[in-house]
Design an enzyme around this catalytic site. Structure first.
Site, PDB file in Angstrom:
ATOM      1  N   GLU A 103      47.940 -83.609  61.280  1.00  0.00           N
ATOM      2  CA  GLU A 103      48.801 -83.902  60.147  1.00  0.00           C
ATOM      3  C   GLU A 103      50.283 -83.971  60.513  1.00  0.00           C
ATOM      4  OE1 GLU A 103      46.091 -82.060  60.011  1.00  0.00           O
ATOM      5  OE2 GLU A 103      44.947 -83.018  58.417  1.00  0.00           O
ATOM      6  N   PHE A 128      45.671 -79.282  54.223  1.00  0.00           N
ATOM      7  CA  PHE A 128      46.182 -79.428  55.584  1.00  0.00           C
ATOM      8  C   PHE A 128      47.529 -80.140  55.589  1.00  0.00           C
ATOM      9  CE2 PHE A 128      41.422 -79.900  56.073  1.00  0.00           C
ATOM     10  CZ  PHE A 128      41.226 -78.534  56.194  1.00  0.00           C
TER      11      PHE A 128
END
Length: 185
Positions: A103, A128
């Site tokens: 991410e 996330f």
């Protein structure tokens, strides 16, 4: 990310316990699975809901916008199906970037594209996205770059991937980032 049905679950249990059952018994562990497979739903939780899914609506809107605007680029965190990116990827493969489950990198690359005039669209699970890439999201928003950032399964919802993929603190992670606007459909 799809829950197994009763048959698949029984196969999985049998496979696992055929490998470890003798070791467990040898160490004094016992178990009774007679009640374990009784209340497994036959259909997914989403059955019976009328209308199209939010993911399908998002996928069609993104495809329509991508057709009109060649500056739209998509960054995926290995969730192409779950995030509704398949139609866009099929129609515009040169504007689709698979970034893997990273991410921070996803947001950093999207920020770079935003800085040179593209409109990045990125999506992953909110749990996330909001925590792992918080610093990168802060930089993206505070530099005045434009991007569409989608956190799937934000908040606490009965979603099939389970509690580890639900965002219990997504709003608290994002609310103090200057220049960021949050929307919940």
């Amino acid at each position: 990310n799809k829950p197994p049905d009763k048959v698949k679950l029984k196969v999985a249990f049998n496979e696992i316990f055929s490998r470890i059952g003798s070791r467990l018994r040898k160490n004094g562990f016992t178990w009774d699975f007679s009640n374990s497979l009784i209340n497994i739903p036959i259909e997914s939780m989403q059955s019976g809901i009328k209308g199209d899914s939010l993911i399908n609506g998002f996928a069609q809107a993104l495809l329509k916008l991508g057709t009109k605007n060649k500056k739209i680029v998509v960054f995926d965190a290995d969730l192409e199906e779950d995030c509704g990116f398949i139609p866009f990827h099929q129609k515009f493969p040169e504007r689709f970037f698979e970034m893997g489950i990273m991410e921070q990198n996803l947001v950093s690359v999207a920020s770079s594209f935003a800085r040179i005039g593209y409109i990045p669209v990125l999506s992953t699970y909110a749990a996330f996205l909001t925590s792992r890439s918080n610093e990168q999201l802060y930089n993206l928003a505070s530099e005045g770059a434009s991007a569409l950032i989608v956190g799937n399964m934000s908040g606490v919802i009965p979603a099939t991937p389970g509690k580890s993929h639900q965002a219990f603190r997504d709003i608290s992670c994002m609310k103090n980032i200057p220049g960021l606007k949050m929307y919940q459909p």
